[in-house]
Design an enzyme around this catalytic site. Structure first.
Site, PDB file in Angstrom:
ATOM      1  N   ARG A  58       1.098  -1.191   0.054  1.00  0.00           N
ATOM      2  CA  ARG A  58      -0.067   0.137  -0.090  1.00  0.00           C
ATOM      3  C   ARG A  58       0.739   1.178   0.012  1.00  0.00           C
ATOM      4  NH1 ARG A  58      -3.252  -1.057   4.493  1.00  0.00           N
ATOM      5  NH2 ARG A  58      -2.038   0.289   5.814  1.00  0.00           N
ATOM      6  N   ASP A 185      -7.041  22.225  -8.191  1.00  0.00           N
ATOM      7  CA  ASP A 185      -7.712  21.107  -9.019  1.00  0.00           C
ATOM      8  C   ASP A 185      -6.996  21.471 -10.483  1.00  0.00           C
ATOM      9  OD1 ASP A 185      -8.454  19.425 -10.764  1.00  0.00           O
ATOM     10  OD2 ASP A 185     -10.200  18.946  -9.716  1.00  0.00           O
ATOM     11  N   LYS A 210      -7.197  11.994 -16.707  1.00  0.00           N
ATOM     12  CA  LYS A 210      -7.482  12.694 -17.928  1.00  0.00           C
ATOM     13  C   LYS A 210      -6.011  12.720 -18.640  1.00  0.00           C
ATOM     14  CE  LYS A 210     -11.583  13.363 -16.086  1.00  0.00           C
ATOM     15  NZ  LYS A 210     -11.974  14.375 -15.149  1.00  0.00           N
TER      16      LYS A 210
HETATM   17  C1  LIG Z   1     -12.741  14.398 -13.974  1.00  0.00           C
HETATM   18  C2  LIG Z   1     -12.385  15.185 -12.894  1.00  0.00           C
HETATM   19  C3  LIG Z   1     -12.170  14.939 -11.616  1.00  0.00           C
HETATM   20  C4  LIG Z   1     -12.228  13.563 -11.203  1.00  0.00           C
HETATM   21  O1  LIG Z   1     -11.568  12.701 -11.649  1.00  0.00           O
HETATM   22  P1  LIG Z   1     -11.848  11.165 -11.658  1.00  0.00           P
HETATM   23  O2  LIG Z   1     -10.551  10.339 -11.997  1.00  0.00           O
HETATM   24  O3  LIG Z   1     -12.918  11.081 -12.757  1.00  0.00           O
HETATM   25  O4  LIG Z   1     -12.420  10.810 -10.282  1.00  0.00           O
HETATM   26  C5  LIG Z   1     -11.663  15.887 -10.840  1.00  0.00           C
HETATM   27  N1  LIG Z   1     -11.416  17.279 -11.319  1.00  0.00           N
HETATM   28  C6  LIG Z   1     -11.639  17.738 -12.647  1.00  0.00           C
HETATM   29  C7  LIG Z   1     -11.532  18.910 -13.117  1.00  0.00           C
HETATM   30  C8  LIG Z   1     -11.912  16.706 -13.555  1.00  0.00           C
HETATM   31  O5  LIG Z   1     -12.033  17.090 -14.616  1.00  0.00           O
END
Ligand SMILES: *Cc1c(COP(=O)(O)O)cnc(C)c1O
Length: 394
Positions: A58, A185, A210
């Site tokens: 982990r 983010d 992404k």
């Molecule tokens: C997709 C996304 C997330 C979440 O990501 P996941 O891997 O799908 O949980 C968080 N912030 C932004 C800006 C996103 O586009």
């Protein structure tokens, strides 16, 4: 606009050379995928002392270490550590749980990813942590919203649906004067185009699902933190027990190696498509901070070195049924919620349903587009067909 110290190699080079230990890999270019839970200790003394580079599945493996070193090299010298979590949303929830406690107050930008709001309004509220939302364009005016117990500010630049560009530098200056952490983010730009830790951000998170993954085939999240915040994040990850599967870590590392060429193409094609769309009679507005006419352009130019392939458009007023006909006609633009892969996407969205600090009144139907790696000529032809179907359906 590269603010990196002169001794630092260019990001493209660091993405290729970091996290590689050729000798340990017996000459092979890439590390193996370590599938592992148990790590054996050579002696009882080592076991008692938890001595060893790796101690438990982990807590990391040579595969996760290679990924962490590479992302750290991309983030730059402010980065004190990179945490690995199973999704982008988990990066957000793990970060917030790591730095907040009952009785704290959190400021959140009104344009953040909707599930981030859901986490704040749901779980954080249940644990007695209060969230207040603010106008993404607030800048230094955020000072007025601070309370005695405000511990952190969460921003997303730009917001991944409506694309307003918060002034992170101005927000960070106020937040630090108030002894609060700034959490970003950074999924849209990635640290390749936005070195947020250099700009006053304490914790920079990404949905590596992404652009880091880049091929629509993994769920993965990362948390990069500076020296002030990393001990809290590292402890939070350890206490919560989050980690990611080794195959996903491997694919994320593989994605990092080609991130610079993929993003450069997303940047070029995205801007080309945005400009083309701005000239279409069916389109009222294009929401892309890379366009000179965009309200966020000056901040984008100051703080970012590129744009990714995600932006939105506001159509001239049309019934939803006609817009649906358009979407059903498109062949190259698929309909789906994640993005950052090689393929183009188009989805309708409406932020009005959940915004609280600001009113979202675009004046027409809105579509979010992800411009993939296809030829822009083919993408334009596809949208041409879509617009013809929209007109025919009105
Ligand atoms: C997709 C996304 C997330 C979440 O990501 P996941 O891997 O799908 O949980 C968080 N912030 C932004 C800006 C996103 O586009």
């Amino acid at each position: 606009m590269d603010s990196s110290p002169p001794q630092e190699q260019h990001a493209e080079t660091r993405l290729v050379t970091s996290g590689r230990d050729t000798k340990a890999q017996k000459g092979f270019v890439n590390p193996p995928v370590f599938h592992g839970s148990t790590v054996l200790y050579p002696t009882a003394e080592d076991l008692h002392a938890h001595r060893g580079e790796f101690t438990y599945g982990r807590h990391g493996s040579p595969t996760t270490k290679a990924f962490q070193e590479t992302l750290m090299a991309l983030e730059g010298p402010q980065c004190a550590g990179v945490g690995i979590v199973p999704s982008g949303l988990s990066a957000i929830s793990t970060t917030l749980l790591s730095v907040l406690k009952t009785g704290d107050h959190l400021l959140v930008c009104d344009n953040v990813y909707r599930p981030s709001r859901n986490f704040c309004n749901g779980m954080l509220a249940r644990y007695g942590i209060e969230t207040a939302y603010f106008d993404p364009m607030i800048g230094a005016g955020i000072d007025k919203l601070f309370k005695q117990n405000t511990r952190a500010v969460l921003v997303e630049a730009p917001g991944s649906q409506s694309f307003e560009m918060p002034d992170i530098r101005a927000i960070a200056e106020v937040a630090h004067a108030r002894d609060a952490l700034v959490i970003d983010d950074n999924t849209w730009a990635t640290p390749l185009y936005h070195r947020s830790l250099d700009q006053g951000v304490d914790i920079s998170m990404q949905a590596a699902t992404k652009y880091i993954g880049g091929h629509s085939d993994i769920m993965f999240g990362t948390i990069s933190a500076n020296a002030k915040a990393w001990p809290m994040v590292a402890e939070g990850i350890r206490l919560l027990g989050v980690c990611a599967g080794p195959d996903d870590v491997f694919l994320a590392l593989r994605g990092l190696r080609t991130l610079s060429v993929r993003l450069a193409q997303h940047h070029r094609s995205g801007l080309d498509m945005a400009r083309w769309l701005a000239g279409r009679p069916e389109v009222a507005r294009v929401l892309h901070p890379g366009l000179e006419t965009d309200p966020g352009h000056a901040i984008w130019k100051r703080d970012f070195t590129g744009a990714s392939g995600l932006f939105s458009i506001v159509l001239k007023p049309a019934p939803q049924k006609a817009v649906d006909t358009m979407l059903n006609t498109l062949k190259l633009f698929g309909m789906g919620f994640s993005w950052g892969g090689f393929e183009s996407l188009a989805i309708p969205f409406d932020c009005d349903a959940y915004r609280t600090a600001t009113k979202w009144a675009p004046g027409g139907p809105t579509l979010r587009l992800h411009i993939g790696l296809e030829s822009v000529d083919d993408l334009k032809a596809d949208l041409d067909r879509g617009f013809a179907a929209l007109k025919a359906a009105m």
